[in-house]
Design a protein around this motif. Structure first.
Motif, PDB file in Angstrom:
ATOM      1  N   GLU A  81      67.739  52.492  37.034  1.00 48.75           N
ATOM      2  CA  GLU A  81      67.896  52.116  35.411  1.00 48.75           C
ATOM      3  C   GLU A  81      69.274  51.255  35.413  1.00 48.75           C
ATOM      4  N   GLN A  82      70.204  51.887  35.910  1.00 48.05           N
ATOM      5  CA  GLN A  82      71.523  51.258  35.874  1.00 48.05           C
ATOM      6  C   GLN A  82      71.567  49.912  36.363  1.00 48.05           C
ATOM      7  N   GLU A  83      70.892  49.868  37.506  1.00 48.67           N
ATOM      8  CA  GLU A  83      70.855  48.321  38.450  1.00 48.67           C
ATOM      9  C   GLU A  83      70.400  47.553  37.620  1.00 48.67           C
ATOM     10  N   LYS A  84      69.104  47.669  36.744  1.00 54.21           N
ATOM     11  CA  LYS A  84      68.356  46.838  35.852  1.00 54.21           C
ATOM     12  C   LYS A  84      69.028  46.438  34.679  1.00 54.21           C
ATOM     13  N   GLN A  85      69.877  47.347  34.236  1.00 45.94           N
ATOM     14  CA  GLN A  85      70.750  47.181  33.028  1.00 45.94           C
ATOM     15  C   GLN A  85      71.754  46.138  33.176  1.00 45.94           C
ATOM     16  N   GLU A  86      72.593  46.415  34.442  1.00 47.18           N
ATOM     17  CA  GLU A  86      73.536  45.682  34.928  1.00 47.18           C
ATOM     18  C   GLU A  86      73.300  44.068  34.964  1.00 47.18           C
ATOM     19  N   VAL A  87      72.123  44.005  35.712  1.00 50.38           N
ATOM     20  CA  VAL A  87      71.599  42.719  36.100  1.00 50.38           C
ATOM     21  C   VAL A  87      71.031  42.117  34.898  1.00 50.38           C
ATOM     22  N   GLN A  88      70.489  42.850  34.054  1.00 46.38           N
ATOM     23  CA  GLN A  88      70.117  42.032  32.548  1.00 46.38           C
ATOM     24  C   GLN A  88      71.314  41.596  31.886  1.00 46.38           C
ATOM     25  N   ARG A  89      72.504  42.554  31.894  1.00 51.46           N
ATOM     26  CA  ARG A  89      73.665  42.007  31.245  1.00 51.46           C
ATOM     27  C   ARG A  89      74.034  40.991  31.607  1.00 51.46           C
ATOM     28  N   ILE A  90      74.210  40.874  33.010  1.00 53.32           N
ATOM     29  CA  ILE A  90      74.927  39.497  33.952  1.00 53.32           C
ATOM     30  C   ILE A  90      74.204  38.243  33.364  1.00 53.32           C
ATOM     31  N   VAL A  91      72.764  38.310  33.400  1.00 53.96           N
ATOM     32  CA  VAL A  91      71.789  37.224  33.286  1.00 53.96           C
ATOM     33  C   VAL A  91      71.963  36.942  31.750  1.00 53.96           C
ATOM     34  N   LYS A 128      59.355  48.383  24.531  1.00 55.52           N
ATOM     35  CA  LYS A 128      60.349  47.394  24.833  1.00 55.52           C
ATOM     36  C   LYS A 128      60.159  46.827  26.085  1.00 55.52           C
ATOM     37  N   MET A 129      60.449  45.393  26.079  1.00 50.26           N
ATOM     38  CA  MET A 129      60.337  44.804  27.243  1.00 50.26           C
ATOM     39  C   MET A 129      61.120  43.517  27.191  1.00 50.26           C
ATOM     40  N   ARG A 130      61.236  42.820  28.362  1.00 52.52           N
ATOM     41  CA  ARG A 130      62.299  41.867  28.546  1.00 52.52           C
ATOM     42  C   ARG A 130      61.213  40.535  28.932  1.00 52.52           C
TER      43      ARG A 130
END
Lengths: 211, 364
Positions: B70-80, B145-147
Protein backbone atom coordinates in the motif's frame (compact mmCIF):
# COMPACT_ATOMS: atom_id res chain seq x y z
CA UNK A 1 24.69 17.38 -11.89
CA UNK A 2 24.87 14.45 -14.19
CA UNK A 3 28.41 13.56 -14.79
CA UNK A 4 29.42 12.73 -18.29
CA UNK A 5 31.09 9.55 -17.07
CA UNK A 6 27.65 7.98 -16.76
CA UNK A 7 27.60 7.73 -20.48
CA UNK A 8 30.31 5.20 -20.72
CA UNK A 9 28.68 2.67 -18.42
CA UNK A 10 29.80 -0.77 -19.33
CA UNK A 11 27.53 -2.51 -21.78
CA UNK A 12 27.82 -5.85 -20.06
CA UNK A 13 25.38 -8.39 -21.47
CA UNK A 14 22.26 -8.34 -19.37
CA UNK A 15 19.17 -10.43 -19.61
CA UNK A 16 16.94 -7.70 -18.30
CA UNK A 17 15.50 -7.04 -21.68
CA UNK A 18 12.20 -5.80 -20.33
CA UNK A 19 13.93 -3.17 -18.27
CA UNK A 20 15.92 -1.93 -21.21
CA UNK A 21 12.80 -1.78 -23.34
CA UNK A 22 11.06 0.19 -20.65
CA UNK A 23 13.92 2.63 -20.55
CA UNK A 24 13.92 3.02 -24.32
CA UNK A 25 10.19 3.66 -24.28
CA UNK A 26 10.56 6.18 -21.49
CA UNK A 27 13.16 8.17 -23.38
CA UNK A 28 10.53 8.79 -26.00
CA UNK A 29 8.49 10.51 -23.35
CA UNK A 30 5.09 9.03 -22.56
CA UNK A 31 4.05 9.56 -19.01
CA UNK A 32 2.51 6.13 -18.61
CA UNK A 33 5.91 4.61 -19.08
CA UNK A 34 7.26 6.78 -16.32
CA UNK A 35 4.80 5.24 -13.91
CA UNK A 36 5.87 1.77 -15.00
CA UNK A 37 9.48 2.71 -14.52
CA UNK A 38 8.92 4.09 -11.02
CA UNK A 39 6.86 1.04 -10.16
CA UNK A 40 9.58 -1.23 -11.46
CA UNK A 41 12.37 0.25 -9.38
CA UNK A 42 10.70 1.70 -6.30
CA UNK A 43 10.76 -1.29 -3.95
CA UNK A 44 14.25 -2.35 -4.88
CA UNK A 45 15.69 1.13 -4.42
CA UNK A 46 13.76 1.61 -1.20
CA UNK A 47 15.44 -1.52 0.09
CA UNK A 48 18.87 -0.28 -0.97
CA UNK A 49 18.31 3.21 0.44
CA UNK A 50 17.02 1.71 3.66
CA UNK A 51 20.49 0.27 4.27
CA UNK A 52 21.83 3.78 4.83
CA UNK A 53 19.17 5.28 7.01
CA UNK A 54 16.22 4.35 9.17
CA UNK A 55 14.62 7.71 8.57
CA UNK A 56 11.88 6.63 6.17
CA UNK A 57 10.78 10.20 5.48
CA UNK A 58 14.27 11.12 4.38
CA UNK A 59 14.40 7.99 2.27
CA UNK A 60 11.07 8.69 0.58
CA UNK A 61 12.09 12.28 -0.07
CA UNK A 62 15.33 11.13 -1.69
CA UNK A 63 13.49 8.60 -3.84
CA UNK A 64 10.97 11.20 -4.89
CA UNK A 65 13.76 13.57 -5.79
CA UNK A 66 15.54 10.84 -7.70
CA UNK A 67 12.56 9.96 -9.87
CA UNK A 68 11.53 13.54 -10.45
CA UNK A 69 15.06 14.29 -11.60
CA UNK A 70 14.74 11.39 -13.95
CA UNK A 71 11.57 12.90 -15.34
CA UNK A 72 12.89 16.43 -15.62
CA UNK A 73 16.21 15.40 -17.12
CA UNK A 74 14.98 12.53 -19.24
CA UNK A 75 16.16 14.18 -22.44
CA UNK A 76 19.60 14.81 -21.08
CA UNK A 77 20.16 11.41 -19.53
CA UNK A 78 18.89 9.63 -22.56
CA UNK A 79 22.45 8.69 -23.44
CA UNK A 80 22.73 6.53 -20.35
CA UNK A 81 22.46 3.00 -21.69
CA UNK A 82 21.63 1.41 -18.40
CA UNK A 83 19.24 3.19 -16.16
CA UNK A 84 19.79 0.76 -13.32
CA UNK A 85 23.29 1.78 -12.32
CA UNK A 86 22.41 5.43 -12.78
CA UNK A 87 19.54 5.11 -10.30
CA UNK A 88 21.63 3.29 -7.71
CA UNK A 89 24.42 5.79 -7.96
CA UNK A 90 22.20 8.86 -7.83
CA UNK A 91 20.16 7.56 -4.91
CA UNK A 92 23.30 6.79 -2.97
CA UNK A 93 24.64 10.29 -3.57
CA UNK A 94 21.37 11.93 -2.53
CA UNK A 95 21.07 9.93 0.67
CA UNK A 96 24.67 10.53 1.65
CA UNK A 97 24.25 14.23 1.10
CA UNK A 98 21.08 14.33 3.20
CA UNK A 99 22.50 12.25 6.04
CA UNK A 100 25.69 14.28 6.25
CA UNK A 101 23.67 17.48 6.24
CA UNK A 102 21.86 16.52 9.42
CA UNK A 103 23.33 17.90 12.62
CA UNK A 104 23.35 14.48 14.26
CA UNK A 105 25.35 13.02 11.40
CA UNK A 106 28.44 10.95 12.03
CA UNK A 107 31.41 12.83 13.31
CA UNK A 108 33.75 11.06 10.96
CA UNK A 109 31.99 11.95 7.71
CA UNK A 110 31.03 8.38 7.05
CA UNK A 111 27.71 6.73 6.35
CA UNK A 112 27.14 3.19 7.53
CA UNK A 113 25.80 0.60 5.17
CA UNK A 114 23.37 -1.98 6.43
CA UNK A 115 23.60 -1.43 10.12
CA UNK A 116 21.98 -4.73 10.97
CA UNK A 117 21.13 -4.12 14.57
CA UNK A 118 18.40 -5.66 16.68
CA UNK A 119 16.27 -2.56 16.28
CA UNK A 120 15.97 -3.07 12.58
CA UNK A 121 15.06 -6.69 12.97
CA UNK A 122 12.30 -5.76 15.36
CA UNK A 123 10.94 -3.23 12.92
CA UNK A 124 10.93 -5.77 10.18
CA UNK A 125 9.46 -8.57 12.20
CA UNK A 126 5.93 -7.46 11.49
CA UNK A 127 6.48 -8.22 7.87
CA UNK A 128 7.96 -11.63 8.29
CA UNK A 129 5.57 -14.44 7.76
CA UNK A 130 6.97 -17.60 9.21
CA UNK A 131 8.95 -18.44 12.27
CA UNK A 132 11.55 -20.16 10.16
CA UNK A 133 12.26 -17.26 7.85
CA UNK A 134 12.27 -14.93 10.82
CA UNK A 135 14.93 -17.04 12.39
CA UNK A 136 16.81 -17.29 9.14
CA UNK A 137 16.69 -13.55 8.66
CA UNK A 138 17.99 -12.77 12.09
CA UNK A 139 20.81 -15.30 11.64
CA UNK A 140 21.61 -13.88 8.25
CA UNK A 141 21.78 -10.41 9.76
CA UNK A 142 24.21 -11.71 12.34
CA UNK A 143 26.41 -13.05 9.59
CA UNK A 144 26.15 -9.86 7.56
CA UNK A 145 27.06 -7.89 10.67
CA UNK A 146 30.41 -9.68 10.61
CA UNK A 147 31.29 -8.12 7.26
CA UNK A 148 32.65 -4.69 6.57
CA UNK A 149 30.44 -1.87 5.34
CA UNK A 150 31.96 -2.00 1.90
CA UNK A 151 31.65 -5.75 1.64
CA UNK A 152 27.99 -5.57 2.58
CA UNK A 153 27.34 -2.84 0.07
CA UNK A 154 29.22 -4.57 -2.74
CA UNK A 155 27.23 -7.74 -2.07
CA UNK A 156 24.01 -5.77 -2.04
CA UNK A 157 24.76 -4.09 -5.35
CA UNK A 158 25.73 -7.39 -6.88
CA UNK A 159 23.00 -9.58 -5.51
CA UNK A 160 20.01 -7.25 -5.32
CA UNK A 161 21.07 -4.68 -7.87
CA UNK A 162 22.66 -7.17 -10.25
CA UNK A 163 25.16 -4.59 -11.35
CA UNK A 164 28.39 -5.40 -13.12
CA UNK A 165 31.68 -5.06 -11.28
CA UNK A 166 32.47 -1.96 -13.35
CA UNK A 167 29.20 -0.36 -12.31
CA UNK A 168 29.78 -1.23 -8.67
CA UNK A 169 33.31 0.16 -8.90
CA UNK A 170 31.87 3.40 -10.22
CA UNK A 171 29.34 3.64 -7.38
CA UNK A 172 31.79 2.78 -4.60
CA UNK A 173 34.50 4.85 -6.22
CA UNK A 174 37.08 2.08 -6.18
CA UNK A 175 38.69 0.12 -9.00
CA UNK A 176 37.23 -2.97 -10.53
CA UNK A 177 39.70 -5.30 -8.87
CA UNK A 178 38.78 -3.99 -5.43
CA UNK A 179 35.14 -4.77 -6.18
CA UNK A 180 36.06 -8.34 -7.09
CA UNK A 181 38.00 -8.61 -3.84
CA UNK A 182 35.20 -7.13 -1.74
CA UNK A 183 32.69 -9.50 -3.24
CA UNK A 184 34.90 -12.52 -2.99
CA UNK A 185 35.98 -11.97 0.60
CA UNK A 186 32.51 -10.98 1.74
CA UNK A 187 30.74 -13.89 0.13
CA UNK A 188 33.42 -16.40 1.19
CA UNK A 189 33.00 -15.27 4.72
CA UNK A 190 29.24 -15.73 4.50
CA UNK A 191 29.72 -19.13 2.96
CA UNK A 192 32.15 -20.25 5.66
CA UNK A 193 29.62 -19.48 8.37
CA UNK A 194 26.73 -20.85 6.39
CA UNK A 195 26.80 -24.50 7.52
CA UNK A 196 26.28 -23.22 11.05
CA UNK A 197 23.28 -21.28 9.91
CA UNK A 198 21.94 -24.28 8.06
CA UNK A 199 22.34 -26.66 10.95
CA UNK A 200 20.69 -24.18 13.26
CA UNK A 201 17.80 -23.95 10.89
CA UNK A 202 17.51 -27.71 10.67
CA UNK A 203 17.75 -28.07 14.43
CA UNK A 204 15.12 -25.42 14.84
CA UNK A 205 12.92 -27.07 12.28
CA UNK A 206 13.09 -30.50 13.85
CA UNK A 207 12.48 -28.92 17.23
CA UNK A 208 9.30 -27.31 16.12
CA UNK A 209 8.19 -30.49 14.40
CA UNK A 210 8.60 -32.41 17.64
CA UNK A 211 6.50 -29.97 19.54
CA UNK B 1 24.80 -19.65 -28.38
CA UNK B 2 26.02 -17.87 -25.30
CA UNK B 3 29.25 -19.16 -23.91
CA UNK B 4 29.16 -19.80 -20.19
CA UNK B 5 32.19 -19.83 -17.94
CA UNK B 6 33.48 -23.14 -16.64
CA UNK B 7 31.36 -23.36 -13.52
CA UNK B 8 33.18 -26.48 -12.27
CA UNK B 9 35.81 -24.27 -10.68
CA UNK B 10 33.20 -22.07 -8.97
CA UNK B 11 32.71 -21.86 -5.24
CA UNK B 12 29.39 -20.73 -3.72
CA UNK B 13 30.60 -17.12 -3.53
CA UNK B 14 31.41 -17.15 -7.24
CA UNK B 15 27.97 -18.42 -8.12
CA UNK B 16 26.35 -15.72 -6.03
CA UNK B 17 28.05 -13.05 -8.11
CA UNK B 18 27.10 -14.64 -11.42
CA UNK B 19 24.22 -13.18 -13.41
CA UNK B 20 23.23 -16.46 -15.07
CA UNK B 21 23.02 -18.08 -11.66
CA UNK B 22 20.92 -15.17 -10.38
CA UNK B 23 18.60 -15.50 -13.39
CA UNK B 24 17.75 -18.89 -11.97
CA UNK B 25 17.63 -18.36 -8.22
CA UNK B 26 16.30 -14.82 -8.15
CA UNK B 27 14.02 -14.54 -11.13
CA UNK B 28 13.40 -18.24 -11.69
CA UNK B 29 13.73 -17.89 -15.43
CA UNK B 30 12.68 -21.15 -17.02
CA UNK B 31 15.60 -21.32 -19.48
CA UNK B 32 18.07 -20.75 -16.64
CA UNK B 33 16.31 -23.28 -14.42
CA UNK B 34 16.57 -26.00 -17.04
CA UNK B 35 20.13 -25.13 -17.87
CA UNK B 36 21.21 -25.41 -14.22
CA UNK B 37 19.30 -28.64 -13.73
CA UNK B 38 21.21 -30.09 -16.66
CA UNK B 39 24.45 -28.76 -15.29
CA UNK B 40 23.87 -30.42 -11.93
CA UNK B 41 23.24 -33.74 -13.61
CA UNK B 42 26.41 -33.47 -15.61
CA UNK B 43 28.51 -32.40 -12.63
CA UNK B 44 27.23 -34.29 -9.60
CA UNK B 45 30.43 -33.53 -7.70
CA UNK B 46 29.65 -29.81 -7.77
CA UNK B 47 26.03 -30.23 -6.87
CA UNK B 48 26.44 -29.47 -3.17
CA UNK B 49 28.37 -26.31 -3.89
CA UNK B 50 25.67 -25.10 -6.23
CA UNK B 51 22.90 -25.95 -3.79
CA UNK B 52 24.71 -24.17 -1.00
CA UNK B 53 24.90 -21.09 -3.19
CA UNK B 54 21.22 -21.45 -3.99
CA UNK B 55 20.37 -21.73 -0.34
CA UNK B 56 22.36 -18.60 0.47
CA UNK B 57 20.67 -16.80 -2.40
CA UNK B 58 17.26 -17.73 -1.09
CA UNK B 59 18.04 -16.47 2.38
CA UNK B 60 19.31 -13.20 0.93
CA UNK B 61 16.30 -12.91 -1.28
CA UNK B 62 13.94 -13.48 1.61
CA UNK B 63 15.18 -10.49 3.56
CA UNK B 64 12.06 -8.47 4.11
CA UNK B 65 11.70 -4.99 2.67
CA UNK B 66 9.93 -2.88 5.30
CA UNK B 67 7.56 -1.30 2.80
CA UNK B 68 3.98 -2.42 2.48
CA UNK B 69 2.41 -2.78 -0.94
CA UNK B 70 0.00 0.00 0.00
CA UNK B 71 2.80 2.41 0.93
CA UNK B 72 4.65 1.53 -2.22
CA UNK B 73 1.61 2.21 -4.35
CA UNK B 74 1.02 5.52 -2.62
CA UNK B 75 4.58 6.69 -3.11
CA UNK B 76 4.66 5.70 -6.76
CA UNK B 77 1.41 7.49 -7.43
CA UNK B 78 2.54 10.56 -5.58
CA UNK B 79 5.70 10.75 -7.65
CA UNK B 80 3.84 10.25 -10.90
CA UNK B 81 1.21 12.84 -9.99
CA UNK B 82 3.91 15.37 -9.12
CA UNK B 83 5.47 15.17 -12.55
CA UNK B 84 2.34 16.76 -14.00
CA UNK B 85 3.16 19.95 -12.25
CA UNK B 86 6.86 19.99 -12.91
CA UNK B 87 8.41 22.32 -15.39
CA UNK B 88 11.18 20.82 -17.49
CA UNK B 89 13.61 22.63 -15.24
CA UNK B 90 15.41 21.94 -12.04
CA UNK B 91 13.37 22.73 -8.98
CA UNK B 92 14.58 22.57 -5.44
CA UNK B 93 13.32 20.23 -2.83
CA UNK B 94 9.62 19.50 -2.94
CA UNK B 95 7.65 20.11 0.17
CA UNK B 96 4.31 18.66 1.14
CA UNK B 97 2.38 21.95 1.19
CA UNK B 98 3.61 22.62 -2.30
CA UNK B 99 2.34 19.26 -3.42
CA UNK B 100 -0.99 19.91 -1.76
CA UNK B 101 -1.36 23.20 -3.62
CA UNK B 102 -1.14 21.34 -6.90
CA UNK B 103 -4.09 19.27 -5.99
CA UNK B 104 -6.12 22.28 -4.96
CA UNK B 105 -5.45 23.87 -8.33
CA UNK B 106 -7.37 21.10 -9.98
CA UNK B 107 -10.99 21.77 -10.79
CA UNK B 108 -14.20 19.80 -10.50
CA UNK B 109 -17.25 18.88 -12.49
CA UNK B 110 -20.09 16.84 -11.16
CA UNK B 111 -22.89 15.10 -12.86
CA UNK B 112 -25.92 14.17 -10.90
CA UNK B 113 -28.63 11.77 -11.72
CA UNK B 114 -32.13 13.06 -11.01
CA UNK B 115 -34.28 9.95 -10.63
CA UNK B 116 -32.72 7.12 -8.68
CA UNK B 117 -35.14 4.48 -9.93
CA UNK B 118 -32.86 1.68 -10.94
CA UNK B 119 -33.31 -1.70 -12.51
CA UNK B 120 -31.23 -4.57 -11.15
CA UNK B 121 -27.54 -3.86 -11.70
CA UNK B 122 -26.46 -6.14 -14.50
CA UNK B 123 -22.78 -5.24 -14.76
CA UNK B 124 -21.56 -3.40 -17.78
CA UNK B 125 -24.09 -1.82 -20.06
CA UNK B 126 -21.43 0.10 -21.92
CA UNK B 127 -21.81 -0.07 -25.63
CA UNK B 128 -18.90 -0.81 -27.89
CA UNK B 129 -16.00 -0.70 -25.51
CA UNK B 130 -12.89 -0.69 -27.72
CA UNK B 131 -10.85 -3.86 -27.69
CA UNK B 132 -8.17 -3.97 -25.04
CA UNK B 133 -9.89 -1.45 -22.77
CA UNK B 134 -10.26 -2.18 -19.09
CA UNK B 135 -13.75 -2.30 -17.66
CA UNK B 136 -14.50 -1.86 -14.00
CA UNK B 137 -17.93 -2.22 -12.52
CA UNK B 138 -18.92 -1.33 -8.98
CA UNK B 139 -21.41 -3.96 -7.90
CA UNK B 140 -21.01 -3.10 -4.23
CA UNK B 141 -23.01 -0.58 -2.27
CA UNK B 142 -19.91 1.47 -1.46
CA UNK B 143 -17.90 4.06 -3.36
CA UNK B 144 -15.04 2.53 -5.28
CA UNK B 145 -11.88 4.61 -5.67
CA UNK B 146 -9.50 3.89 -8.49
CA UNK B 147 -6.73 5.44 -10.55
CA UNK B 148 -6.63 6.01 -14.25
CA UNK B 149 -3.39 5.51 -16.20
CA UNK B 150 -2.62 9.26 -16.12
CA UNK B 151 -2.87 9.43 -12.34
CA UNK B 152 -6.36 10.90 -12.36
CA UNK B 153 -8.70 9.52 -9.75
CA UNK B 154 -12.16 8.12 -10.22
CA UNK B 155 -14.69 7.58 -7.49
CA UNK B 156 -17.15 5.14 -8.91
CA UNK B 157 -20.62 5.06 -7.39
CA UNK B 158 -22.49 1.82 -6.79
CA UNK B 159 -24.01 0.20 -9.85
CA UNK B 160 -21.74 2.11 -12.16
CA UNK B 161 -19.26 1.00 -14.76
CA UNK B 162 -16.28 2.69 -16.39
CA UNK B 163 -14.04 1.59 -19.22
CA UNK B 164 -10.71 3.09 -20.18
CA UNK B 165 -7.60 2.11 -22.11
CA UNK B 166 -4.62 0.66 -20.21
CA UNK B 167 -2.70 3.75 -21.36
CA UNK B 168 -4.23 6.94 -22.71
CA UNK B 169 -3.52 8.13 -26.23
CA UNK B 170 -0.96 10.94 -26.54
CA UNK B 171 -3.52 13.47 -27.73
CA UNK B 172 -6.63 12.64 -25.72
CA UNK B 173 -7.79 10.96 -22.58
CA UNK B 174 -11.11 9.25 -23.16
CA UNK B 175 -13.19 7.10 -20.93
CA UNK B 176 -16.64 5.57 -21.05
CA UNK B 177 -19.13 5.67 -18.23
CA UNK B 178 -22.48 4.27 -17.32
CA UNK B 179 -23.73 5.37 -13.95
CA UNK B 180 -22.21 7.92 -11.66
CA UNK B 181 -18.63 8.84 -10.91
CA UNK B 182 -16.40 11.66 -9.74
CA UNK B 183 -13.26 12.31 -11.69
CA UNK B 184 -10.29 14.05 -10.13
CA UNK B 185 -8.48 14.81 -13.31
CA UNK B 186 -4.79 15.52 -13.28
CA UNK B 187 -4.09 18.73 -15.12
CA UNK B 188 -2.57 18.29 -18.55
CA UNK B 189 -2.85 21.44 -20.57
CA UNK B 190 -2.63 19.84 -23.97
CA UNK B 191 -4.51 16.63 -23.43
CA UNK B 192 -8.23 16.99 -22.90
CA UNK B 193 -10.14 14.58 -20.74
CA UNK B 194 -13.44 13.38 -22.14
CA UNK B 195 -16.11 11.24 -20.58
CA UNK B 196 -18.41 9.53 -23.01
CA UNK B 197 -21.80 8.43 -21.85
CA UNK B 198 -24.63 7.00 -23.84
CA UNK B 199 -25.94 10.32 -25.06
CA UNK B 200 -23.51 12.95 -23.82
CA UNK B 201 -19.89 13.87 -24.20
CA UNK B 202 -18.40 15.85 -21.35
CA UNK B 203 -15.04 17.31 -22.05
CA UNK B 204 -12.76 19.00 -19.58
CA UNK B 205 -9.55 20.69 -20.49
CA UNK B 206 -7.17 19.90 -17.68
CA UNK B 207 -9.44 19.73 -14.68
CA UNK B 208 -11.11 17.51 -12.16
CA UNK B 209 -14.65 16.34 -12.68
CA UNK B 210 -17.44 13.89 -12.10
CA UNK B 211 -19.86 12.31 -14.51
CA UNK B 212 -23.13 10.45 -14.16
CA UNK B 213 -25.24 8.80 -16.78
CA UNK B 214 -27.37 5.75 -16.43
CA UNK B 215 -28.80 3.79 -19.27
CA UNK B 216 -32.11 3.57 -17.43
CA UNK B 217 -32.60 7.31 -16.92
CA UNK B 218 -34.46 9.51 -19.31
CA UNK B 219 -32.65 12.59 -18.06
CA UNK B 220 -29.00 13.17 -17.39
CA UNK B 221 -27.48 15.92 -15.33
CA UNK B 222 -23.98 17.32 -15.49
CA UNK B 223 -22.90 19.77 -12.86
CA UNK B 224 -19.68 21.59 -12.27
CA UNK B 225 -18.06 22.45 -8.97
CA UNK B 226 -15.33 24.52 -10.46
CA UNK B 227 -13.53 24.89 -13.71
CA UNK B 228 -15.11 24.73 -17.11
CA UNK B 229 -16.49 21.92 -19.20
CA UNK B 230 -18.42 21.51 -22.37
CA UNK B 231 -21.29 19.10 -22.65
CA UNK B 232 -22.38 18.03 -26.09
CA UNK B 233 -24.46 15.24 -27.48
CA UNK B 234 -22.60 12.05 -28.14
CA UNK B 235 -21.37 11.99 -31.69
CA UNK B 236 -21.25 15.78 -31.94
CA UNK B 237 -17.80 16.57 -33.25
CA UNK B 238 -18.02 20.35 -32.98
CA UNK B 239 -15.42 22.05 -30.87
CA UNK B 240 -16.53 23.21 -27.43
CA UNK B 241 -16.08 26.80 -28.58
CA UNK B 242 -18.91 26.37 -31.04
CA UNK B 243 -21.21 25.44 -28.21
CA UNK B 244 -22.62 28.44 -26.50
CA UNK B 245 -25.90 28.96 -24.83
CA UNK B 246 -28.41 26.88 -22.94
CA UNK B 247 -31.38 25.60 -24.84
CA UNK B 248 -29.70 25.89 -28.19
CA UNK B 249 -29.86 22.16 -28.57
CA UNK B 250 -26.19 21.96 -29.47
CA UNK B 251 -24.82 21.69 -26.00
CA UNK B 252 -23.60 23.93 -23.22
CA UNK B 253 -20.51 25.26 -21.60
CA UNK B 254 -20.72 25.02 -17.85
CA UNK B 255 -18.76 26.88 -15.22
CA UNK B 256 -18.63 26.55 -11.46
CA UNK B 257 -21.82 25.54 -9.70
CA UNK B 258 -23.80 25.27 -12.88
CA UNK B 259 -25.50 22.17 -14.08
CA UNK B 260 -27.31 21.10 -17.15
CA UNK B 261 -30.14 18.64 -17.46
CA UNK B 262 -30.34 16.82 -20.73
CA UNK B 263 -33.73 15.44 -21.66
CA UNK B 264 -33.07 12.48 -23.90
CA UNK B 265 -36.59 12.29 -25.31
CA UNK B 266 -36.67 15.95 -26.32
CA UNK B 267 -32.89 16.23 -26.78
CA UNK B 268 -32.88 19.57 -25.01
CA UNK B 269 -30.46 21.07 -22.54
CA UNK B 270 -31.63 23.09 -19.55
CA UNK B 271 -28.96 25.01 -17.74
CA UNK B 272 -29.36 26.01 -14.09
CA UNK B 273 -27.50 26.37 -10.84
CA UNK B 274 -26.76 23.28 -8.79
CA UNK B 275 -28.96 22.66 -5.80
CA UNK B 276 -26.26 23.43 -3.29
CA UNK B 277 -23.46 25.57 -4.73
CA UNK B 278 -20.13 25.12 -3.01
CA UNK B 279 -17.29 27.63 -2.73
CA UNK B 280 -14.74 27.18 -5.48
CA UNK B 281 -11.49 25.88 -4.13
CA UNK B 282 -8.62 28.33 -4.34
CA UNK B 283 -4.92 27.78 -4.66
CA UNK B 284 -3.85 29.82 -1.66
CA UNK B 285 -5.25 30.00 1.82
CA UNK B 286 -5.02 33.80 1.68
CA UNK B 287 -7.49 33.99 -1.18
CA UNK B 288 -10.03 31.87 0.65
CA UNK B 289 -13.31 33.54 1.42
CA UNK B 290 -14.01 33.89 5.15
CA UNK B 291 -17.70 34.75 4.78
CA UNK B 292 -17.27 37.17 7.65
CA UNK B 293 -18.82 40.55 6.98
CA UNK B 294 -18.57 43.51 9.30
CA UNK B 295 -20.51 46.58 8.25
CA UNK B 296 -19.63 45.54 4.72
CA UNK B 297 -21.38 47.34 1.85
CA UNK B 298 -23.91 45.02 0.19
CA UNK B 299 -22.29 45.38 -3.22
CA UNK B 300 -19.00 44.17 -1.78
CA UNK B 301 -20.73 41.23 -0.10
CA UNK B 302 -22.28 40.12 -3.39
CA UNK B 303 -19.01 40.59 -5.24
CA UNK B 304 -17.28 38.40 -2.70
CA UNK B 305 -19.98 35.75 -3.02
CA UNK B 306 -19.69 35.87 -6.80
CA UNK B 307 -16.00 35.26 -6.53
CA UNK B 308 -16.27 32.60 -3.85
CA UNK B 309 -18.80 30.51 -5.75
CA UNK B 310 -17.94 31.49 -9.29
CA UNK B 311 -21.59 32.29 -9.95
CA UNK B 312 -23.27 35.25 -11.46
CA UNK B 313 -25.21 37.53 -9.08
CA UNK B 314 -27.18 40.38 -10.54
CA UNK B 315 -28.15 43.31 -8.34
CA UNK B 316 -28.65 47.01 -8.65
CA UNK B 317 -25.63 48.58 -7.00
CA UNK B 318 -27.23 52.04 -7.01
CA UNK B 319 -30.30 50.88 -5.09
CA UNK B 320 -28.23 49.01 -2.53
CA UNK B 321 -25.52 51.66 -2.09
CA UNK B 322 -26.56 52.50 1.48
CA UNK B 323 -26.97 48.89 2.60
CA UNK B 324 -24.34 47.26 4.79
CA UNK B 325 -24.19 43.78 6.26
CA UNK B 326 -22.69 42.26 9.38
CA UNK B 327 -22.67 38.50 9.57
CA UNK B 328 -20.44 35.48 9.96
CA UNK B 329 -21.63 32.88 7.49
CA UNK B 330 -18.83 30.39 7.15
CA UNK B 331 -20.05 26.87 6.46
CA UNK B 332 -23.56 28.09 5.63
CA UNK B 333 -24.88 26.96 2.23
CA UNK B 334 -25.08 29.66 -0.45
CA UNK B 335 -28.84 29.81 -0.63
CA UNK B 336 -29.12 30.16 3.14
CA UNK B 337 -26.45 32.85 3.07
CA UNK B 338 -28.46 34.71 0.46
CA UNK B 339 -31.70 34.33 2.43
CA UNK B 340 -30.07 35.72 5.59
CA UNK B 341 -28.34 38.56 3.80
CA UNK B 342 -31.42 39.52 1.83
CA UNK B 343 -33.64 39.38 4.92
CA UNK B 344 -31.35 41.77 6.78
CA UNK B 345 -31.48 44.37 4.02
CA UNK B 346 -35.09 43.83 3.06
CA UNK B 347 -34.25 42.30 -0.30
CA UNK B 348 -35.31 39.10 -2.06
CA UNK B 349 -33.52 36.85 -4.53
CA UNK B 350 -34.46 34.37 -7.17
CA UNK B 351 -32.50 32.05 -9.43
CA UNK B 352 -33.21 32.64 -13.10
CA UNK B 353 -31.43 30.78 -15.87
CA UNK B 354 -28.35 29.86 -13.80
CA UNK B 355 -28.06 33.39 -12.41
CA UNK B 356 -28.97 34.79 -9.03
CA UNK B 357 -30.99 37.95 -9.23
CA UNK B 358 -31.28 40.11 -6.11
CA UNK B 359 -34.09 42.62 -5.87
CA UNK B 360 -33.67 45.15 -3.07
CA UNK B 361 -34.58 48.59 -1.90
CA UNK B 362 -32.74 51.62 -0.65
CA UNK B 363 -31.54 51.14 2.92
CA UNK B 364 -31.09 54.83 3.81
Amino acid sequence: MLKPDLRRSSPAPRDKTDETLLWLKFREGPQEVFQELVQHFYRELYFYGGRFTRDTDLLKDCLQDLFLDLWVYRHRISDTPYIRSYLYKSLRRKIHREILRQPSAGRDDSVTFDDVSSQEITAEQALIRTELSEYQTSRLHELLAGLSDRQREAIHLKFYGELSNEEIADILDVNKQSVANLLHRGLSRLRESWPTLLSFVLFHLSNSLNR
Amino acid sequence: MTTRPDYRTYEAEDFLADSWFLAWVKRDRSDAREWWRDWMEKHPARRDTLLLAKDMAEALRNRPVPLSAEQEKQEVQRIVALTRHLPEEKRRRLWWPWAAACVVLAMGVYLFRPAPVQPEFAGSVLKEVPAGWLTRANGTDKLLKMRLPDGSQVTLYPKSTVAYPPGFAPEEREIELDGEAVFSVVHEGKRPFTVHTRSLKTRVLGTQFRVVSRAADAKQVVSVISGKVSVTKAGDTREPGAVRSAGSGLGVVLTANQQVTYDMARTTFVKELVRNPLPVRTASAAAKETFRFDETPAAEVFERLKKAYGVEIIYDAATLRHCTLTASLEGVPLYDQLSLLCASIGATYEVIDARIVVTGRDCS
